[in-house]
Design a protein around this motif. Sequence first.
Motif, mmCIF file in Angstrom:
data_model
loop_
_atom_site.group_PDB
_atom_site.id
_atom_site.type_symbol
_atom_site.label_atom_id
_atom_site.label_comp_id
_atom_site.label_asym_id
_atom_site.label_seq_id
_atom_site.Cartn_x
_atom_site.Cartn_y
_atom_site.Cartn_z
ATOM 1 N N MET A 1 70.211 -33.843 93.349
ATOM 2 C CA MET A 1 68.937 -34.552 93.564
ATOM 3 C C MET A 1 68.733 -35.658 92.538
ATOM 4 O O MET A 1 68.272 -36.751 92.879
ATOM 5 C CB MET A 1 67.765 -33.566 93.488
ATOM 6 N N LYS A 2 69.087 -35.358 91.287
ATOM 7 C CA LYS A 2 68.938 -36.372 90.241
ATOM 8 C C LYS A 2 69.876 -37.544 90.489
ATOM 9 O O LYS A 2 69.472 -38.708 90.379
ATOM 10 C CB LYS A 2 69.218 -35.741 88.873
ATOM 11 N N GLN A 3 71.115 -37.274 90.869
ATOM 12 C CA GLN A 3 72.068 -38.345 91.139
ATOM 13 C C GLN A 3 71.687 -39.135 92.391
ATOM 14 O O GLN A 3 71.936 -40.327 92.484
ATOM 15 C CB GLN A 3 73.478 -37.786 91.273
ATOM 16 N N ARG A 4 71.071 -38.460 93.338
ATOM 17 C CA ARG A 4 70.630 -39.157 94.549
ATOM 18 C C ARG A 4 69.511 -40.145 94.241
ATOM 19 O O ARG A 4 69.436 -41.220 94.839
ATOM 20 C CB ARG A 4 70.188 -38.155 95.602
ATOM 21 N N GLN A 5 68.645 -39.803 93.312
ATOM 22 C CA GLN A 5 67.595 -40.745 92.905
ATOM 23 C C GLN A 5 68.214 -41.998 92.292
ATOM 24 O O GLN A 5 67.792 -43.116 92.577
ATOM 25 C CB GLN A 5 66.647 -40.104 91.903
ATOM 26 N N SER B 1 82.417 -40.087 94.870
ATOM 27 C CA SER B 1 82.362 -39.807 93.432
ATOM 28 C C SER B 1 81.671 -38.484 93.136
ATOM 29 O O SER B 1 82.065 -37.779 92.207
ATOM 30 C CB SER B 1 81.654 -40.938 92.697
ATOM 31 N N ILE B 2 80.670 -38.117 93.906
ATOM 32 C CA ILE B 2 79.979 -36.856 93.628
ATOM 33 C C ILE B 2 80.852 -35.655 93.999
ATOM 34 O O ILE B 2 80.720 -34.582 93.426
ATOM 35 C CB ILE B 2 78.604 -36.810 94.314
ATOM 36 N N ILE B 3 81.760 -35.848 94.926
ATOM 37 C CA ILE B 3 82.710 -34.785 95.269
ATOM 38 C C ILE B 3 83.858 -34.756 94.261
ATOM 39 O O ILE B 3 84.261 -33.700 93.784
ATOM 40 C CB ILE B 3 83.238 -34.986 96.700
ATOM 41 N N LEU B 4 84.368 -35.912 93.920
ATOM 42 C CA LEU B 4 85.521 -35.991 93.023
ATOM 43 C C LEU B 4 85.203 -35.527 91.613
ATOM 44 O O LEU B 4 86.045 -34.916 90.947
ATOM 45 C CB LEU B 4 86.048 -37.426 92.997
ATOM 46 N N ALA C 1 70.999 -29.935 99.899
ATOM 47 C CA ALA C 1 70.129 -30.817 99.115
ATOM 48 C C ALA C 1 70.060 -32.217 99.710
ATOM 49 O O ALA C 1 69.075 -32.925 99.509
ATOM 50 C CB ALA C 1 70.624 -30.894 97.677
ATOM 51 N N SER C 2 71.080 -32.629 100.433
ATOM 52 C CA SER C 2 71.094 -33.995 100.961
ATOM 53 C C SER C 2 70.072 -34.207 102.070
ATOM 54 O O SER C 2 69.595 -35.318 102.258
ATOM 55 C CB SER C 2 72.485 -34.371 101.458
ATOM 56 N N SER D 1 62.844 -32.703 98.473
ATOM 57 C CA SER D 1 62.542 -32.260 97.112
ATOM 58 C C SER D 1 63.325 -30.996 96.804
ATOM 59 O O SER D 1 63.882 -30.344 97.691
ATOM 60 C CB SER D 1 61.043 -31.999 96.953
ATOM 61 N N LEU D 2 63.325 -30.645 95.533
ATOM 62 C CA LEU D 2 64.024 -29.446 95.097
ATOM 63 C C LEU D 2 63.326 -28.183 95.613
ATOM 64 O O LEU D 2 63.979 -27.186 95.900
ATOM 65 C CB LEU D 2 64.119 -29.432 93.577
ATOM 66 N N VAL D 3 62.030 -28.246 95.741
ATOM 67 C CA VAL D 3 61.282 -27.103 96.270
ATOM 68 C C VAL D 3 61.661 -26.848 97.726
ATOM 69 O O VAL D 3 61.848 -25.705 98.144
ATOM 70 C CB VAL D 3 59.757 -27.347 96.124
ATOM 71 N N GLN D 4 61.795 -27.902 98.497
ATOM 72 C CA GLN D 4 62.189 -27.753 99.892
ATOM 73 C C GLN D 4 63.599 -27.177 99.995
ATOM 74 O O GLN D 4 63.877 -26.340 100.845
ATOM 75 C CB GLN D 4 62.115 -29.102 100.594
ATOM 76 N N ALA D 5 64.486 -27.603 99.118
ATOM 77 C CA ALA D 5 65.843 -27.049 99.114
ATOM 78 C C ALA D 5 65.830 -25.573 98.720
ATOM 79 O O ALA D 5 66.573 -24.771 99.291
ATOM 80 C CB ALA D 5 66.719 -27.840 98.152
ATOM 81 N N ALA D 6 64.971 -25.206 97.759
ATOM 82 C CA ALA D 6 64.879 -23.809 97.351
ATOM 83 C C ALA D 6 64.317 -22.938 98.463
ATOM 84 O O ALA D 6 64.671 -21.763 98.584
ATOM 85 C CB ALA D 6 64.019 -23.691 96.097
ATOM 86 N N VAL D 7 63.452 -23.506 99.289
ATOM 87 C CA VAL D 7 62.912 -22.747 100.416
ATOM 88 C C VAL D 7 63.974 -22.580 101.504
ATOM 89 O O VAL D 7 64.042 -21.540 102.164
ATOM 90 C CB VAL D 7 61.643 -23.439 100.969
#
Length: 169
Positions: free
Chosen positions: A66-70, A89-92, A144-145, A149-155
């Motif tokens: 999420m931070k890198q996506r911002q 790059s995020i996979i590698l 997460a993609s 938000s992180l809350v939505q991903a946690a749900v």
Amino acid sequence: MNQVWWRDVIYNYGRFLNAIFIGLINGFSFYQLSHTTAALQGRVFSVFNVLIMANSLITLAQPMFMKQRQYFRREYASKFYGWWQFAFSIILVELPYLIVTAGIFIGITFWTIGLDSTPIRGFYYFISFIAFLFFAVSFGQVIASFCQSLVQAAVLNPFFTPFLILFAG
């Protein structure tokens, strides 16, 4: 992007400590199983217990994504680089850390359980475990993609957990 992963000590320590903790619990729960057919059930169950680590890896990977996506959205708006470079790059960047995590985990677990210690079987277990770690982290990034938000991903994480367990074998 590798500098960002290297400098984020909490993310890497969390992953390494997760591998150490689950490796110690799994390794000493099934300590030195014999090579009989009765112990085969213990070996299979120890491998299944390793799959529980996917839940924590999914949860650990999502805040970093999420931070890198911002940052990506800001750079994409300025036409600095595109989504293909970000995805690659995020996979590698995860691969070296996943290899180290797999090495830590297998160094703790493989011989304490008493699995067959021939080099080809150990290498196959190592490669399979790296593929599993890569799947778990990339699955967390996929969840997460499509979350805002992180809350939505946690749900949404508990919704996908049964699919990991149902299709584990």
